[in-house]
Design an enzyme around this catalytic site. Sequence first.
Site: not given
Length: 566
Positions: A15-16
């Site tokens: 996930v960013s």
Amino acid sequence: MTDPIPLRACAYVRVSTKRQAEHETSLNEQETGIARSAAERGYEIVETYIEAGKSGMTDRRPALQRMIADACARPQRYDAVFVYNFSRFFRDEYECEGYRRKLEKAGVKLISATQDVGEGPHARLIRSIFTSLDAASSEINAEQVKVVMSANAEAGFHNGSAPPLGYRTYVAERRGKKDKKKLEIDPAELPLVELIFRLYLEGDGTSEPLGIGSMVKWLRERGYTHRSQHFHTGLIYAILTRETYAGRHYYGCRDSRTGKVRPRDQWIEVRVPAILSEESFQAVQQRLKARNPHITAPRSHTSPVLLSGLGRCGCNGCTSTMMLMTGKGGRYRYYACSNRRKKGDLSCGGNNVPMDQVDDAVVSALEHRLFQPGRLKALLGEMLDASDVADADRRKRLAVLRTEETEVNASIRALFMMVESGATTPDDPFLKERLATLKLRLSSIGEEMAALERQIGARGGRITPEKVERFAAAMRTKLRDTDDMQVRRRYVRAFVGEVVMSRKRIIIRGPNRALELAAAGDMPADDKVRTFMGNWRTRLDSNQWPLPSEGKAGNERRQPQANEKH
């Protein structure tokens, strides 16, 4: 009939943002989708690598690098790497294809749970379309975020990074579900900021104004910390030069992707409460400028240090630089570990060695163990070979290098043509990296060609036994009989690249290349000295012969292991 054994695979999920990682929603969805897709394809997920809060535009991701290393290890651990979609693997088409090929060479497939590209030559085309769209989407999103955050800063709001020492954030207003924050002075940290500037401008009341290094020592001795972290010189300098304390806070000073400082006219000024008056802040800047060693010349004429910039600490694995330390009002001089001087770190034992003893040992080593005709002839034996056979080999090597030089130049021109045609942009990171690599190789080719041409050139420019003897005598004279310390220092720096010091021994590393170039011509009458880098050490370079002090016991030749000279 028994069921077939499932193939082994690993999952990579990413996930960013930290917010996504904390909620774990996206991570769980990715793992569920990957497990379902792997089972349908006959794979068993035996390991899951989780990357929380990392961008897909770079490969600086710990979990990714660990996964790649495990997947490429031998014996082979996985048959495939599963990702939810290719954007979770990379949002950059060049990086994605490079790492996919690395996995492919190791016999490991890269499979997307939601983007089936199939097998065969068309798969790469489809995959490149997906990754190109992901990269474009990421750049568009980044540009939109940049516009929003820039507008937020222009309106006087803080964008969420950690506030500078002495400040804290407060909610200035609420817009929908968004809290708009601004900076205000933190009463708890204000005294520390005022103390730092007072120490630099006035001192502590019993001393003169403190320099940055003295200030670090003063603050550490009294237990002051920067939000639970010890102060160091870089941090103090950043505080003293931060314009926020004069009421001018700036946003967008650096490019978040490259880390490079943007031009000042692109910075966005945010007005904040000032801790210092403008007059006090400018007084600090003027003092910093006056004490800058690039502006104020070092006092080398009154405090000569022969090995300045060459000394390294050699105790307990420490590799810090060695600095001048004096005692008894300057009557005694030592080389001291900079960790001890700057940070008060005594992990290396607080290494310090008498300067006179070290200087004499280094000069003696150069005089008696390097600048002797027999020793130099052994070190430069390859250069003394002026036979037609040696020249023929050099000409062959030169032809190969010229061909490679033409190819590298053609590659550089092709990159510029891509920019001119619009196929890529000048700020493309892949273009910059490739261009830098080609230019570095071109420089290396040029240096090697120059050396070969010099060796093949006129006989008068060759290294001869007579020149070696003349060079050795001249160097011994320069090192011992010259009263000017600056001249001696330049000659030492020409042939010594590093001096590693401890209380028990001194290790000298120095340049073979400098010997070759200096001995190739007559020594100049003036004091100019060439400086180059290379390596010379007994038996650990082209010279395989023992030192005279080792006698017959050292006659056995050994293979090079390190570029050192004891």
